[in-house]
Design a protein around this motif. Structure first.
Motif, PDB file in Angstrom:
ATOM      1  N   ALA A   1       0.837  -1.209   0.000  1.00 54.34           N
ATOM      2  CA  ALA A   1       0.000   0.000   0.000  1.00 54.34           C
ATOM      3  C   ALA A   1       0.870   1.255   0.000  1.00 54.34           C
ATOM      4  N   MET A   2       1.945   1.233   0.774  1.00 52.06           N
ATOM      5  CA  MET A   2       2.832   2.390   0.803  1.00 52.06           C
ATOM      6  C   MET A   2       3.513   2.580  -0.548  1.00 52.06           C
ATOM      7  N   GLY A   3       3.977   1.483  -1.158  1.00 54.80           N
ATOM      8  CA  GLY A   3       4.621   1.586  -2.461  1.00 54.80           C
ATOM      9  C   GLY A   3       3.678   2.080  -3.536  1.00 54.80           C
ATOM     10  N   LEU A   4       2.468   1.524  -3.585  1.00 58.76           N
ATOM     11  CA  LEU A   4       1.490   1.968  -4.588  1.00 58.76           C
ATOM     12  C   LEU A   4       1.052   3.409  -4.338  1.00 58.76           C
ATOM     13  N   GLY A   5       0.869   3.765  -3.074  1.00 56.53           N
ATOM     14  CA  GLY A   5       0.498   5.141  -2.747  1.00 56.53           C
ATOM     15  C   GLY A   5       1.565   6.141  -3.143  1.00 56.53           C
ATOM     16  N   LEU A   6       2.831   5.799  -2.865  1.00 58.54           N
ATOM     17  CA  LEU A   6       3.928   6.674  -3.280  1.00 58.54           C
ATOM     18  C   LEU A   6       3.993   6.788  -4.800  1.00 58.54           C
ATOM     19  N   TRP A   7       3.811   5.662  -5.493  1.00 58.03           N
ATOM     20  CA  TRP A   7       3.845   5.676  -6.952  1.00 58.03           C
ATOM     21  C   TRP A   7       2.749   6.581  -7.513  1.00 58.03           C
ATOM     22  N   ILE A   8       1.552   6.459  -6.970  1.00 54.28           N
ATOM     23  CA  ILE A   8       0.443   7.296  -7.444  1.00 54.28           C
ATOM     24  C   ILE A   8       0.680   8.759  -7.092  1.00 54.28           C
ATOM     25  N   ASP A   9       1.195   9.018  -5.880  1.00 60.98           N
ATOM     26  CA  ASP A   9       1.501  10.407  -5.512  1.00 60.98           C
ATOM     27  C   ASP A   9       2.539  11.018  -6.443  1.00 60.98           C
ATOM     28  N   PHE A  10       3.580  10.274  -6.756  1.00 58.76           N
ATOM     29  CA  PHE A  10       4.639  10.819  -7.601  1.00 58.76           C
ATOM     30  C   PHE A  10       4.215  10.974  -9.056  1.00 58.76           C
ATOM     31  N   THR A  11       3.388  10.062  -9.553  1.00 58.70           N
ATOM     32  CA  THR A  11       3.068  10.093 -10.977  1.00 58.70           C
ATOM     33  C   THR A  11       1.796  10.850 -11.313  1.00 58.70           C
ATOM     34  N   ARG A  12       0.874  10.987 -10.361  1.00 57.00           N
ATOM     35  CA  ARG A  12      -0.414  11.569 -10.721  1.00 57.00           C
ATOM     36  C   ARG A  12      -0.758  12.831  -9.951  1.00 57.00           C
ATOM     37  N   TYR A  13      -0.650  12.806  -8.649  1.00 59.59           N
ATOM     38  CA  TYR A  13      -1.248  13.892  -7.877  1.00 59.59           C
ATOM     39  C   TYR A  13      -0.230  14.801  -7.197  1.00 59.59           C
ATOM     40  N   GLY A  14       0.628  14.255  -6.371  1.00 59.80           N
ATOM     41  CA  GLY A  14       1.568  15.073  -5.626  1.00 59.80           C
ATOM     42  C   GLY A  14       0.924  15.849  -4.499  1.00 59.80           C
ATOM     43  N   PHE A  15      -0.063  15.264  -3.828  1.00 59.46           N
ATOM     44  CA  PHE A  15      -0.768  15.916  -2.722  1.00 59.46           C
ATOM     45  C   PHE A  15      -0.044  15.697  -1.393  1.00 59.46           C
ATOM     46  N   GLU A  16       1.177  16.052  -1.265  1.00 62.11           N
ATOM     47  CA  GLU A  16       1.897  15.900   0.003  1.00 62.11           C
ATOM     48  C   GLU A  16       1.752  14.489   0.586  1.00 62.11           C
ATOM     49  N   PHE A  17       1.853  13.474  -0.232  1.00 64.28           N
ATOM     50  CA  PHE A  17       1.746  12.071   0.167  1.00 64.28           C
ATOM     51  C   PHE A  17       0.378  11.722   0.747  1.00 64.28           C
ATOM     52  N   ALA A  18      -0.644  12.409   0.291  1.00 62.77           N
ATOM     53  CA  ALA A  18      -1.995  12.150   0.785  1.00 62.77           C
ATOM     54  C   ALA A  18      -2.491  10.777   0.360  1.00 62.77           C
ATOM     55  N   THR A  19      -2.201  10.363  -0.870  1.00 64.50           N
ATOM     56  CA  THR A  19      -2.647   9.056  -1.340  1.00 64.50           C
ATOM     57  C   THR A  19      -1.961   7.940  -0.564  1.00 64.50           C
ATOM     58  N   THR A  20      -0.681   8.112  -0.272  1.00 65.85           N
ATOM     59  CA  THR A  20       0.051   7.117   0.512  1.00 65.85           C
ATOM     60  C   THR A  20      -0.576   6.966   1.891  1.00 65.85           C
ATOM     61  N   PHE A  21      -0.828   8.074   2.537  1.00 65.29           N
ATOM     62  CA  PHE A  21      -1.445   8.068   3.869  1.00 65.29           C
ATOM     63  C   PHE A  21      -2.832   7.429   3.814  1.00 65.29           C
ATOM     64  N   ALA A  22      -3.625   7.786   2.811  1.00 61.25           N
ATOM     65  CA  ALA A  22      -4.976   7.242   2.687  1.00 61.25           C
ATOM     66  C   ALA A  22      -4.942   5.744   2.380  1.00 61.25           C
ATOM     67  N   PHE A  23      -4.026   5.303   1.506  1.00 64.43           N
ATOM     68  CA  PHE A  23      -3.911   3.877   1.201  1.00 64.43           C
ATOM     69  C   PHE A  23      -3.535   3.076   2.441  1.00 64.43           C
ATOM     70  N   LEU A  24      -2.597   3.586   3.238  1.00 59.54           N
ATOM     71  CA  LEU A  24      -2.170   2.862   4.438  1.00 59.54           C
ATOM     72  C   LEU A  24      -3.320   2.696   5.432  1.00 59.54           C
ATOM     73  N   LEU A  25      -4.052   3.776   5.688  1.00 57.75           N
ATOM     74  CA  LEU A  25      -5.175   3.678   6.626  1.00 57.75           C
ATOM     75  C   LEU A  25      -6.312   2.824   6.066  1.00 57.75           C
ATOM     76  N   THR A  26      -6.550   2.919   4.777  1.00 59.83           N
ATOM     77  CA  THR A  26      -7.592   2.097   4.155  1.00 59.83           C
ATOM     78  C   THR A  26      -7.245   0.618   4.262  1.00 59.83           C
ATOM     79  N   VAL A  27      -5.993   0.267   4.031  1.00 61.57           N
ATOM     80  CA  VAL A  27      -5.577  -1.133   4.141  1.00 61.57           C
ATOM     81  C   VAL A  27      -5.743  -1.634   5.571  1.00 61.57           C
ATOM     82  N   LEU A  28      -5.421  -0.808   6.552  1.00 63.12           N
ATOM     83  CA  LEU A  28      -5.631  -1.220   7.948  1.00 63.12           C
ATOM     84  C   LEU A  28      -7.103  -1.499   8.235  1.00 63.12           C
ATOM     85  N   VAL A  29      -7.976  -0.607   7.799  1.00 63.30           N
ATOM     86  CA  VAL A  29      -9.411  -0.781   8.037  1.00 63.30           C
ATOM     87  C   VAL A  29      -9.941  -2.004   7.294  1.00 63.30           C
ATOM     88  N   VAL A  30      -9.569  -2.144   6.029  1.00 61.12           N
ATOM     89  CA  VAL A  30     -10.060  -3.263   5.221  1.00 61.12           C
ATOM     90  C   VAL A  30      -9.512  -4.586   5.736  1.00 61.12           C
TER      91      VAL A  30
END
Length: 185
Positions: A60-89
């Motif tokens: 989740a951290m790797g995919l979130g970082l990849w998406i942050d770097f290639t698509r959005y760049g929201f201060e690692f927001a996708t990485t943070f959201a992916f990590l918490l989502t994986v914990l909940v799921v």
């Protein structure tokens, strides 16, 4: 865990996300309805039963970082959201079976949780200034509805991945020669 098969699976999911992102461009001002393809996240959620929590969080951290770097760049927001989502799921998935309906519901809930985490993170950092009703009506609504067909496609793609992994495992086991059975007692 076969890295090549999982890498191909997530590569296909990411490629579909990119292609749909090109077909349906994102209005960053959020003045119109926004559709965000989440097939990579769907694949991440569906692979919860394949991995232990540590590997799943690292993925989740790797995919979130990849998406942050290639698509959005929201201060690692996708990485943070992916990590918490994986914990909940990961917690919720222990109470669910493998029916297609339950997997669709699990992924829809996972996307909903991911979007809410992203909303709270972006609001907290001051990146966006929308109230919850605007976020729900402009981004959440179309994102969840538009991802349902993608989720079903991702479930079938995940089942294909699992079949390939089980075939590889059977071939590997057939080639093994067990020496302990030849030992005289």
């Amino acid at each position: 865990m076969n890295i090549k098969v999982h890498g191909a699976f997530f590569g296909i999911c990411f490629l579909i996300d990119i292609l749909l992102g090109i077909l349906f461009p994102v209005d960053t001002s959020l003045l119109t309805l926004v559709f965000i393809p989440q097939m990579t996240l769907a694949g991440l959620i569906l692979s919860v039963n394949d991995m232990n929590l540590t590997n799943h969080l690292l993925l989740a951290m790797g995919l979130g970082l990849w998406i942050d770097f290639t698509r959005y760049g929201f201060e690692f927001a996708t990485t943070f959201a992916f990590l918490l989502t994986v914990l909940v799921v990961h917690i919720w998935s222990k109470h669910m079976s493998e029916s297609i309906y339950e997997r669709v519901i699990l992924v829809v809930i996972g996307i909903f949780v991911n979007e809410w985490i992203l909303y709270f993170f972006l609001t907290l950092t001051g990146t966006i200034r929308l109230d919850m009703v605007e976020w729900l009506s402009r981004r959440e609504f179309l994102t969840i509805l538009g991802n349902v067909p993608l989720i079903v496609a991702c479930i079938y793609l995940n089942d294909f991945k699992e079949d390939q992994l089980s075939k590889q495992d059977r071939v590997k086991r057939a080639k093994e020669k067990v020496r302990w059975m030849n030992v005289n007692s």
